[in-house]
Enzyme design. Structure first.
Site, short mmCIF file in Angstrom:
data_model
loop_
_atom_site.label_atom_id
_atom_site.label_comp_id
_atom_site.label_asym_id
_atom_site.label_seq_id
_atom_site.Cartn_x
_atom_site.Cartn_y
_atom_site.Cartn_z
N HIS A 180 23.99 4.14 50.61
CA HIS A 180 23.57 5.45 50.12
C HIS A 180 22.18 5.28 49.54
CE1 HIS A 180 27.63 7.18 50.53
NE2 HIS A 180 28.01 5.93 50.28
N HIS A 210 34.90 1.31 55.00
CA HIS A 210 35.43 0.62 53.80
C HIS A 210 36.96 0.58 53.64
CE1 HIS A 210 35.26 4.79 52.53
NE2 HIS A 210 34.01 4.76 52.14
N ASP A 222 28.39 -0.38 51.13
CA ASP A 222 28.62 0.90 50.46
C ASP A 222 27.75 0.99 49.18
OD1 ASP A 222 29.50 3.43 49.94
OD2 ASP A 222 31.58 2.92 49.53
#
Ligand code: DOR
Length: 430
Positions: free
Chosen positions: A63, A233, A306
């Site tokens: 992100h 994930h 992540d």
């Protein structure tokens, strides 16, 4: 800010260990590629003694918060942190503001990263407009603009019918849907794993079946359609089992997990430690062991970070109000090395494939490697020196890591992307 490391027309790296063969080797770089020989002396000659050369790492799940949440991270700081962690390509999820569901945003991300020159950015477009799960986004146009995959990550597509359409439509453009598997009803209001720890702490839990059921759904839709689906994930033993069973049936499914799921358990949230609050949540010891087994037998193809930067204020608050997520780009390879390779769970070659060749295949990127003719994307890691990790060393804007103080080996010393230095600890070039 742009990459301001000095750059060289040709580089020779002597005496470095090859990640696959374990032999000492010499790498020659010119014109952005590995070459068999140089004409004359290299402009930069490095002694790689004591270091191991890996292909540039590829992170299929990050992100970057840009556009919209630049107070947490932006494309420049995120890509610098990536280079610091040995990555030469990263795939940001679309939960920006506005959501990455149109061509201009995809272009903006690619161009801003290219101008900064720290790491390639391979955007993942939103599968549905505004990640609302109601209407498909312009998957074809975004693919043309450079989106490598599609996902509503973080906001799972609740409707099986919409997921089916997204998979069919993405397949039409040779793109994969990446699914964050979490049944919204089962997970509703949960802030950690449902179990003994959540009960003892008085917190609302997210049951493992919220993940397992959705993985089963996605793999059954993919099986029915003959489409490829990628599961983001994976955190549960049941999820690993679903993927394993689907693969055994011949379903085109790939799956990833993250370093926190093979390193930590729900015990990490004790004391209301918001730094260990993440979604999917940290699970139990038997889940952690199942994740490792899934990595070992190839059920889990990819290790992704992540990387989810948050502002201090978004973590320094009541547990149930804190944001989910942790930064992961700079601790990823050291955790993989120290927690998977050193204890003998995975060979170095298998671990590196889960961080290079496998994500490259998912994201339709050229084959990574150190062979002549390939793009000179590499990182040199120190597998010997023990470093007590300090988040203050991070190049991310954020500091939300549960790995502060961990003793790790495998930190990158130099990263090169297409022949350009993107991170240099100074150890080799002094
Ligand atoms: O922990 C998480 N953080 N999980 C998600 O699904 C989203 C991510 C974020 O964007 O912060």
């Amino acid at each position: 800010m742009k990459n301001s490391y000095p750059q060289f027309k040709s580089i020779q790296i002597r005496n470095v260990r090859h990640w696959q063969t374990g032999d000492l080797t010499e790498l020659l770089i010119a014109g952005g590629k590995f070459v068999p020989e140089l004409t004359g002396q290299a402009e930069l000659v490095l002694d790689g003694q004591g270091l191991t050369a890996l292909p540039g790492l590829i992170d299929a799940h990050v992100h970057l918060r840009d556009p919209g949440f630049e107070y947490r991270e932006d494309i420049i700081t995120g890509t610098r942190a990536a280079a610091h962690g040995g990555f030469t390509a990263i795939a940001p999820m679309p939960n920006t503001n506005p959501v990455a569901d149109t061509v201009p945003i995809i272009r903006y991300m690619i161009d801003k990263a290219a101008t900064a020159g720290f790491c390639r950015v391979l955007p993942i477009g939103a599968a549905t407009k505004k990640q609302e799960g109601q209407e498909l986004s312009e998957i074809g146009l975004m693919t043309e603009a450079g989106a490598v995959a599609f996902s509503d990550d973080g906001v799972p597509i609740a409707s099986a019918g919409m997921m089916r359409k997204a998979m069919e439509y993405a397949a039409f453009f040779d793109r994969v849907i990446i699914s964050h598997c979490e049944d919204p009803e089962l997970a509703k209001d949960g802030v950690c794993n449902e179990g003994i720890v959540s009960t003892e702490m008085g917190l609302k839990g997210i049951p493992s079946i919220a993940e397992d059921i959705m993985i089963d759904r996605e793999t059954r839709i993919a099986e029915y359609l003959g489409c490829h689906v990628h599961i983001a994930h994976v955190s549960t033993a049941g999820g690993v089992e679903c993927v394993r069973a689907a693969k055994a049936r011949g379903v085109k499914v790939t799956a990833e997990t993250c370093p926190h799921y093979f390193t930590l358990t729900e015990e990490a949230i004790r004391g209301f430690n918001t730094l260990a609050k993440v979604n999917p949540p940290l699970r139990t010891e038997s889940d952690r062991l199942a994740i490792i087994a899934g990595l070992q037998d190839g059920t889990l193809d990819i290790i992704a970070t992540d990387h989810a930067p948050h502002h201090t204020d978004e973590k320094d608050c009541e547990f149930s109000l804190a944001n989910n997520g942790l930064i992961g780009l700079e601790t990823c390879f050291p955790l993989v090395y120290t927690r998977l390779v050193e204890p003998g769970h995975l060979s170095l070659a298998d671990a590196v494939s889960k961080l290079t060749a496998n994500p490259a295949r998912l994201l339709k990127q050229p084959k990574p490697g150190l062979e002549v003719g390939l793009a000179a994307d590499l990182t040199l890691v120190d597998l010997e020196e023990t470093v007590t990790y300090d988040a203050a060393s991070s190049l991310s804007k954020a500091r939300n890591t549960p790995f502060q103080g961990f003793e790790l080996r495998g930190f990158p010393q130099l990263t090169i992307m297409a022949g350009n230095i993107t991170w240099d600890s100074g150890r080799l070039t002094k």
